[in-house]
Scaffold this motif. Structure first.
Motif, PDB file in Angstrom:
ATOM      1  N   ALA A 222       4.633  10.187   3.915  1.00 34.47           N
ATOM      2  CA  ALA A 222       4.977   8.868   2.692  1.00 34.47           C
ATOM      3  C   ALA A 222       3.726   9.294   2.358  1.00 34.47           C
ATOM      4  O   ALA A 222       3.825   8.272   1.280  1.00 34.47           O
ATOM      5  N   THR A 223       2.959   9.552   2.687  1.00 36.83           N
ATOM      6  CA  THR A 223       1.273   9.673   2.065  1.00 36.83           C
ATOM      7  C   THR A 223       1.566  10.438   0.697  1.00 36.83           C
ATOM      8  O   THR A 223       0.676  10.027  -0.525  1.00 36.83           O
ATOM      9  N   LYS A 224       1.883  11.267   0.923  1.00 37.77           N
ATOM     10  CA  LYS A 224       2.213  11.947  -0.952  1.00 37.77           C
ATOM     11  C   LYS A 224       3.607  11.319  -1.355  1.00 37.77           C
ATOM     12  O   LYS A 224       3.055  11.324  -3.390  1.00 37.77           O
ATOM     13  N   GLN A 225       3.893  10.907  -0.977  1.00 41.13           N
ATOM     14  CA  GLN A 225       5.041   9.817  -1.842  1.00 41.13           C
ATOM     15  C   GLN A 225       3.959   8.661  -2.374  1.00 41.13           C
ATOM     16  O   GLN A 225       3.855   8.394  -3.805  1.00 41.13           O
ATOM     17  N   VAL A 226       3.258   8.069  -1.451  1.00 47.71           N
ATOM     18  CA  VAL A 226       2.411   6.520  -1.600  1.00 47.71           C
ATOM     19  C   VAL A 226       1.545   7.400  -2.913  1.00 47.71           C
ATOM     20  O   VAL A 226       0.718   5.881  -3.989  1.00 47.71           O
ATOM     21  N   THR A 227       1.090   8.159  -2.149  1.00 45.32           N
ATOM     22  CA  THR A 227      -0.339   9.059  -3.813  1.00 45.32           C
ATOM     23  C   THR A 227       0.478   9.200  -5.600  1.00 45.32           C
ATOM     24  O   THR A 227      -0.642   8.783  -6.178  1.00 45.32           O
ATOM     25  N   ARG A 228       1.245   9.251  -5.036  1.00 44.12           N
ATOM     26  CA  ARG A 228       1.987   9.827  -6.381  1.00 44.12           C
ATOM     27  C   ARG A 228       3.392   8.780  -7.203  1.00 44.12           C
ATOM     28  O   ARG A 228       2.563   8.468  -8.363  1.00 44.12           O
ATOM     29  N   ALA A 240       4.088  -1.309  -4.176  1.00 45.12           N
ATOM     30  CA  ALA A 240       5.729  -1.576  -4.902  1.00 45.12           C
ATOM     31  C   ALA A 240       6.669  -0.803  -4.298  1.00 45.12           C
ATOM     32  O   ALA A 240       7.200  -0.974  -2.994  1.00 45.12           O
ATOM     33  N   VAL A 241       6.430   0.234  -3.519  1.00 46.36           N
ATOM     34  CA  VAL A 241       6.811   0.851  -2.880  1.00 46.36           C
ATOM     35  C   VAL A 241       6.517   1.407  -1.097  1.00 46.36           C
ATOM     36  O   VAL A 241       7.914   1.365  -0.357  1.00 46.36           O
ATOM     37  N   LEU A 242       5.603   0.811  -0.658  1.00 46.75           N
ATOM     38  CA  LEU A 242       4.610   1.511   0.676  1.00 46.75           C
ATOM     39  C   LEU A 242       5.711   0.419   1.787  1.00 46.75           C
ATOM     40  O   LEU A 242       5.825   1.371   2.521  1.00 46.75           O
ATOM     41  N   VAL A 245       8.608   2.724   2.030  1.00 43.13           N
ATOM     42  CA  VAL A 245       8.320   4.049   2.950  1.00 43.13           C
ATOM     43  C   VAL A 245       7.206   3.522   4.618  1.00 43.13           C
ATOM     44  O   VAL A 245       7.670   4.813   4.863  1.00 43.13           O
ATOM     45  N   VAL A 246       7.269   2.505   4.557  1.00 47.49           N
ATOM     46  CA  VAL A 246       6.414   2.447   6.001  1.00 47.49           C
ATOM     47  C   VAL A 246       7.940   1.739   7.428  1.00 47.49           C
ATOM     48  O   VAL A 246       7.623   2.513   8.400  1.00 47.49           O
ATOM     49  N   HIS A 247       8.465   1.466   6.809  1.00 43.68           N
ATOM     50  CA  HIS A 247       9.592   1.377   7.484  1.00 43.68           C
ATOM     51  C   HIS A 247      10.767   2.348   7.505  1.00 43.68           C
ATOM     52  O   HIS A 247      10.802   2.871   8.669  1.00 43.68           O
TER      53      HIS A 247
END
Length: 276
Positions: A222-228, A240-242, A245-247
């Motif tokens: 999830a951290t990789k996705q958010v930083t990307r 917009a994706v956070l 992602v946390v869900h």
């Protein structure tokens, strides 16, 4: 370390041959790719083919973390210069587009990735390092994108990934001068994440990667996705994706077990993360 993964998935023969230039092994949930083509670990045809096999395997059998390291006096002296002479002009664009996919595949892996540099790390090897989440190094290790010496430019994404980490000015400096830079300097630039002592480097780099491999894997993804997303479109894109992602992370077994352990034993609980 064994030559088969924890699930018994077959490893490509090219990666377990004792004479292979790149070898894949395992330490529990940690996959380890080792450059092993002395004395210079050059990126020649055999090395490229081994890397294609390695990234294909990793994409299909994603480990919980990946450590990339090298054997020998150098990590890699870079690309075999004969490639520039021997690649026909009409094949150059296709050749480097194909090789760039190695870097892109490493970058896309949905798991933490660590590059361990104990010594000189040039061109293609440095570019693969820049695709990893973390670079750890010995203080005195040296890095360079030295394509200037053959009147070329980095062809595996090193320039732009260095700019992403250190800024455009630093990327231009390193590439245009063709100089070698110590790991300590690149740590100051934010390119290298951690410096370890030469005597303990192998163990410390392995421990660094193992800690990631045994951690909350889905939270790391999830951290990789958010930083990307942030790198693609700034804070707004990440925001917009956070929530989604946390869900997803909230439904993982590791999250549920860790919350219960925290409530029962406090923040120093010793819950084993399962990666799911």
């Amino acid at each position: 370390m064994s030559v088969s993964d924890a699930d018994g998935t077959a490893v490509p023969a090219v990666l377990e041959d004792p004479d292979a230039p790149l070898r894949l092994s395992f330490d529990g949930p940690l996959a380890v790719l080792t450059l092993a083509s002395p004395p210079h670990n050059l990126f020649d045809d055999a090395m490229w083919q081994a890397w294609f096999a390695a990234v294909d395997w990793c994409e299909q059998n994603v480990p919980r973390a990946l450590l990339i390291r090298a054997q020998g006096r150098v990590v890699s002296a870079g690309v075999d210069v004969r490639i520039f002479r021997d690649t026909p002009a009409e094949k150059v664009e296709e050749y480097w587009r194909r090789n760039l996919r190695i870097v892109q595949a490493v970058e896309r892996l949905p798991c933490p990735t660590v590059f361990a540099a104990h010594a000189l790390t040039l061109t293609a090897a440095f570019e693969i390092a820049l695709a990893c989440d973390f670079i750890v190094a010995v203080d005195g290790a040296r890095f360079g994108l030295v394509e200037r010496r053959v009147a070329f430019t980095p062809a595996m994404g090193g320039t732009q990934r260095l700019a992403e980490r250190a800024g455009v000015s630093r990327a231009r400096e390193l590439v245009m001068t063709g100089r070698l830079y110590r790991a300590s300097t690149l740590a100051d630039w934010g390119v290298v994440n951690a410096l370890f002592g030469a005597a303990t480097f192998t163990d410390e780099a392995h421990a660094f990667a193992s800690d990631l491999a045994t951690g909350p894997t889905q939270a790391h993804v999830a951290t990789k996705q958010v930083t990307r997303e942030y790198l693609r479109g700034g804070v707004a894109a990440a925001d917009a994706v956070l929530s989604a992602v946390v869900h997803r992370v909230s439904g993982t077994e590791d999250h549920r077990r860790a919350v219960e352990a925290f409530l029962a034993h406090g923040p120093d609980h010793q819950t084993e993360y399962l990666g799911r």
